[in-house]
Scaffold this motif. Structure first.
Motif, mmCIF file in Angstrom:
data_model
loop_
_atom_site.group_PDB
_atom_site.id
_atom_site.type_symbol
_atom_site.label_atom_id
_atom_site.label_comp_id
_atom_site.label_asym_id
_atom_site.label_seq_id
_atom_site.Cartn_x
_atom_site.Cartn_y
_atom_site.Cartn_z
ATOM 1 N N VAL A 1 0.884 -1.147 -0.079
ATOM 2 C CA VAL A 1 -0.082 0.187 0.554
ATOM 3 C C VAL A 1 1.166 1.271 -0.264
ATOM 4 N N THR A 2 1.593 1.317 0.985
ATOM 5 C CA THR A 2 2.872 2.189 1.292
ATOM 6 C C THR A 2 2.966 2.414 -0.418
ATOM 7 N N LYS A 3 4.229 1.715 -0.770
ATOM 8 C CA LYS A 3 5.221 1.119 -2.424
ATOM 9 C C LYS A 3 3.966 1.748 -3.474
ATOM 10 N N ARG B 1 3.097 7.205 -4.384
ATOM 11 C CA ARG B 1 2.385 7.546 -5.995
ATOM 12 C C ARG B 1 0.780 8.277 -5.511
ATOM 13 N N TRP B 2 1.056 9.131 -4.261
ATOM 14 C CA TRP B 2 -0.210 9.729 -4.057
ATOM 15 C C TRP B 2 -0.127 10.711 -5.093
ATOM 16 N N GLU B 3 0.618 11.665 -5.171
ATOM 17 C CA GLU B 3 0.777 13.095 -6.445
ATOM 18 C C GLU B 3 -0.247 12.703 -8.127
ATOM 19 N N GLN B 4 0.440 11.675 -7.951
ATOM 20 C CA GLN B 4 -0.733 11.226 -9.714
ATOM 21 C C GLN B 4 -2.159 10.727 -9.447
ATOM 22 N N ILE B 5 -2.277 9.904 -7.971
ATOM 23 C CA ILE B 5 -3.536 9.411 -7.189
ATOM 24 C C ILE B 5 -4.893 9.967 -6.542
ATOM 25 N N TYR B 6 -4.372 10.919 -6.152
ATOM 26 C CA TYR B 6 -5.178 11.821 -5.086
ATOM 27 C C TYR B 6 -6.233 12.231 -5.726
ATOM 28 N N ALA C 1 -17.969 5.923 -5.669
ATOM 29 C CA ALA C 1 -17.308 5.610 -4.148
ATOM 30 C C ALA C 1 -16.342 5.119 -4.037
ATOM 31 N N LYS C 2 -16.280 3.385 -4.662
ATOM 32 C CA LYS C 2 -14.969 3.350 -4.092
ATOM 33 C C LYS C 2 -13.479 3.601 -4.931
ATOM 34 N N LEU C 3 -13.472 4.119 -5.895
ATOM 35 C CA LEU C 3 -12.387 5.041 -6.183
ATOM 36 C C LEU C 3 -11.743 5.902 -5.488
ATOM 37 N N SER C 4 -12.739 6.713 -4.639
ATOM 38 C CA SER C 4 -12.721 8.006 -4.051
ATOM 39 C C SER C 4 -12.601 6.966 -2.590
ATOM 40 N N THR C 5 -12.789 6.500 -1.958
ATOM 41 C CA THR C 5 -12.796 5.782 -0.391
ATOM 42 C C THR C 5 -11.868 5.183 -0.366
ATOM 43 N N TYR C 6 -12.234 3.451 -1.067
ATOM 44 C CA TYR C 6 -10.929 2.939 -0.893
ATOM 45 C C TYR C 6 -9.291 3.002 -1.109
ATOM 46 N N PRO C 7 -8.399 3.736 -1.463
ATOM 47 C CA PRO C 7 -7.547 3.890 -0.976
ATOM 48 C C PRO C 7 -7.783 4.879 0.182
ATOM 49 N N LEU C 8 -8.554 5.339 0.605
ATOM 50 C CA LEU C 8 -7.845 5.878 1.962
ATOM 51 C C LEU C 8 -8.040 4.936 3.006
ATOM 52 N N THR C 9 -9.028 4.413 3.111
ATOM 53 C CA THR C 9 -9.416 2.671 4.205
ATOM 54 C C THR C 9 -7.675 1.851 3.972
ATOM 55 N N LEU C 10 -7.729 1.563 2.610
ATOM 56 C CA LEU C 10 -5.884 0.468 2.627
ATOM 57 C C LEU C 10 -5.430 1.562 3.584
ATOM 58 N N ILE C 11 -4.791 2.756 3.247
ATOM 59 C CA ILE C 11 -4.526 3.126 3.353
ATOM 60 C C ILE C 11 -4.073 3.471 5.768
ATOM 61 N N CYS C 12 -5.138 3.892 6.030
ATOM 62 C CA CYS C 12 -5.656 3.633 6.955
ATOM 63 C C CYS C 12 -5.526 1.835 7.763
ATOM 64 N N ASN D 1 -2.957 -0.294 6.678
ATOM 65 C CA ASN D 1 -1.905 -0.587 5.797
ATOM 66 C C ASN D 1 -0.173 0.313 6.483
ATOM 67 N N SER D 2 -0.519 1.736 6.111
ATOM 68 C CA SER D 2 0.898 2.135 5.698
ATOM 69 C C SER D 2 0.414 3.964 7.048
ATOM 70 N N GLU D 3 1.572 4.040 8.086
ATOM 71 C CA GLU D 3 1.886 4.557 8.638
ATOM 72 C C GLU D 3 2.099 6.248 8.300
ATOM 73 N N GLU D 4 2.886 6.243 7.272
ATOM 74 C CA GLU D 4 3.131 7.153 5.791
ATOM 75 C C GLU D 4 1.694 7.492 5.671
ATOM 76 N N GLY D 5 0.856 7.267 5.321
ATOM 77 C CA GLY D 5 -0.002 7.482 4.406
ATOM 78 C C GLY D 5 -1.239 8.336 5.234
ATOM 79 N N ARG D 6 -1.008 7.271 6.666
ATOM 80 C CA ARG D 6 -1.804 7.652 8.033
ATOM 81 C C ARG D 6 -1.415 9.438 8.212
ATOM 82 N N HIS D 7 -0.340 9.197 8.184
ATOM 83 C CA HIS D 7 0.827 11.187 8.334
ATOM 84 C C HIS D 7 0.514 11.932 7.309
#
Length: 666
Positions: free
Chosen positions: A110-112, A117-122, A155-166, A168-174
């Motif tokens: 998830v982090t990788k 790639r947050w600047e592309q995905i967000y 809804a899936k494309l907007s919310t599911y990345p956030l769920t995965l980050i919360c 599985n990724s400390e960097e993403g939570r930050h």
């Protein structure tokens, strides 16, 4: 359909070589997708299985390259549609691969693949939410272009990345905690999901039996909580809560939406069919875990905003957050406090200890709301009137697994902490009145030892119910005082024998009498508002005074009784007058009180020893005394002097008719 492209997307030699491990049909689809074919890009996503996706992780570079090659358009039209579709399928493929990898414990994927790639995905997440979902505050509006991207997909494309980050990724939570833009995005999504009607989104293919909305509510609770929680790394910046509240539209929308979330998640959990096998693979067990986990994070979000923001705390209590939480615990307890088998009961993620944490989190919120409130009495009464004691009585049958060494020690968690806090408020009239409403029910449902499995809760509940019995009996004792035959209005000489109507007794202190409402209002404005509860509590400590005098006969008239009612059981300290400086605490009023006690020590009134009581009422703390000391210190100038003029006027703007000083007729 292929969109015009300058050239094929380029992958490294190693990435191209990795694609050769895939089935031939998948290799061909990947090659055409790199050349710009949207149909093959969509087919590539379909080739990825729902489980065991590790073999298809070599497709991630294809999806990244696709997202890198497209820019987020300003609008939707025939020219931008191919770009939008390409981004939709590339993002869908990434989520499909990362979803299964996260369940396998490979959190780094998830982090990788997403956070890095947050600047592309967000920006694309924002695009689909803004253009393919209804506005947060009016979900009745139909979003445009459902043929391009349905509400279900958006809804899936907007919310599911956030769920995965919360998850599985400390960097993403930050990132969620530190980015103003991301918090604004999360807050509006949270409001939107809370306002959705029904359980099915437009475009839902019907693959899920219960629809997506209920699962979105439960899973998004974690995302919401992460945004306002403290960072795992103390050196990293966390935005203030005010930023999130502002992004969500203010305190009122946040409070209303949060309570709505709690009620709907509980409804969804209660509606889950009874599990057939009670195994980790059973679908009902998975749904119960999803909903109860969502409820837990909703409780934690509730406690966080209540603790950090006084406006949220007051708004929550006024809108019934405490009864809402009590009702949630009451309804969901029978579904999760069940002992089934060792596989589930001791499962690290689905076990009984985890399920109990959901309830303890709810109890902890109630305790913190009462403890931090300006008016803790109101919170206690709301909890009691909602049936809290009855709910706790049922909870003692929860299997505690005390015989298992791997079960964590119970301690004073949640429910026990709340019980002991409730007991510190039993000295107040409104609280004992609330208890009395439910007392007959409690007496008719006694706790029997054979059914008590949670011994820690059972012992605490027994102690508190005994204390409540004593409080009710004490409340029914009518105190005798030297104001019994005289109106306590300032300057009023009226004696009880001359009262025209039935005598009015203050329902707060149960001591002062009034000949009329006018005198009661005048007394309230002239000082009784401050001393009302002080007087009542001094009557309650009379028995402790007698015991202390027997214990220290040589100092019977020069003792200080220190009764700390901020804890349960009550802590009692008795010291001779010359050791009064040892009274615990740093109350700013204490030096003044200590000096006054010393001045009066030569001639204690009516033989009473001096006593001091520390009482906690929400954020307010009171220093109380023995009956004679308190009466003289508070009222000797105001009520004992017949020369003091009576306060005239019928203004009652300072008189709270719902406070502890309400008139009670006898």
């Amino acid at each position: 359909m292929a969109a015009p492209m300058a050239s094929s997307l380029q992958l490294s030699m190693d990435e191209m070589q990795a694609l050769k491990s895939l089935p031939v049909a998948t290799q061909l689809a990947a090659k055409k997708a790199l050349q710009g074919s949207i149909i093959d890009l969509a087919a590539l996503v379909d080739f990825i299985p729902l489980k065991n996706t590790s073999h298809f992780s070599c497709l991630v570079p294809v999806f990244h390259a696709t997202l890198h090659s497209v820019q987020v358009p300003n609008s939707i039209n025939s020219r931008t549609s191919p770009t939008i579709l390409r981004a939709k399928w590339a993002l869908s493929g990434l989520l499909k691969i990362c979803s299964d990898a996260s369940y396998d414990g490979r959190d780094e994927s998830v982090t990788k693949h997403i956070v890095a790639r947050w600047e592309q995905i967000y920006p694309w997440m924002q695009f689909f939410a803004r253009n393919c979902l209804p506005p947060p505050y009016d979900v009745s509006l139909a979003p445009p272009h459902p043929d391009l991207c349905s509400m279900f997909d958006a809804a899936k494309l907007s919310t599911y990345p956030l769920t995965l980050i919360c998850h599985n990724s400390e960097e993403g939570r930050h990132t969620l905690r530190s980015s103003v833009s991301v918090q604004h995005f999360v807050a509006q999504l949270w409001i939107l999901i809370g306002n959705l009607k029904g359980d099915v989104l437009k475009g839902d293919p019907g693959n899920t039996k219960d629809g997506l909305v209920s699962m979105l509510r439960a899973s998004f609770a974690l995302t919401n909580y992460v945004c306002v929680s403290e960072s795992e790394d103390p050196d990293k910046i966390t935005l203030p809560l005010s930023n999130y509240i502002h992004a969500a539209g203010g305190v009122k929308p946040v409070v209303i939406t949060l309570l709505k979330y709690i009620r709907r998640i509980v409804r969804d959990a209660v509606d889950v069919p009874e599990p057939r096998s009670w195994t980790a693979r059973d679908q009902s067990v998975k749904y119960l875990h999803l909903f109860t986990t969502g409820l837990r994070y909703s409780f934690q979000f509730l406690q966080t905003i209540s603790r950090q923001d006084a406006s949220c705390r007051a708004q929550l209590i006024s809108r019934g957050s405490i009864p809402t939480v009590v009702d949630a615990i009451t309804r969901i307890s029978p579904r999760i406090l069940v002992q089934v088998n060792e596989e589930i009961d001791f499962h690290p993620h689905l076990g009984l200890a985890i399920r109990q944490q959901v309830l303890w989190t709810g109890y902890s919120y109630i305790a913190s709301a009462i403890r931090d409130a300006d008016d803790g009495i109101t919170g206690v009464c709301q909890a009691l009137d909602a049936g809290l004691l009855k709910t706790l009585m049922k909870a003692v049958v929860c299997p505690a697994h005390a015989d298992r060494r791997d079960h964590p020690p119970r301690g004073r968690m949640g429910d026990v902490e709340l019980l002991f806090l409730l007991a510190t408020f039993f000295i107040y009239h409104r609280v004992t009145t609330s208890i009395f409403r439910h007392w007959f029910l409690m007496e008719n449902s006694p706790i029997e030892k054979p059914v008590i499995r949670d011994e820690g809760l059972g012992i605490a509940l027994s102690l508190v119910l005994t204390a409540s019995t004593d409080a009710i009996r004490q409340r029914n004792i009518e105190p005798i005082n030297f104001y019994e035959y005289r109106c306590s209005g300032p300057g009023c000489r009226m004696r009880a024998s001359g009262f025209v109507n039935k005598k009015r007794r203050c329902s707060g202190c149960l001591i002062l009498l009034y000949c009329s409402d006018k005198c009661q209002r005048a007394a309230w404005r002239s000082g009784h508002k401050k001393w009302c509860q002080v007087l009542r509590c001094t009557v309650d400590v009379e028995t402790h005074i007698r015991k202390a005098r027997q214990q220290f006969p040589a100092f019977s008239n020069k003792l200080v009784l220190m009764l700390d009612m901020t804890v349960f059981p009550t802590e009692i300290h008795v010291l001779p007058l010359h050791k009064v400086e040892q009274f615990p605490g740093k109350d700013p009023i204490w030096p003044e009180i200590s000096d006054e006690i010393r001045e009066r020590s030569d001639s204690p009134p009516k033989g009473y020893m001096f006593s001091v009581v520390k009482v906690h009422l929400g954020n307010s703390k009171f220093m109380l005394f023995s009956p004679s000391t308190a009466l003289n210190m508070a009222f000797e100038c105001q009520y004992l002097s017949d020369d003091e003029p009576c306060v005239s006027g019928d203004e009652d703007e300072d008189y709270d008719s719902e406070s502890q000083g309400d008139p009670d007729s006898e």
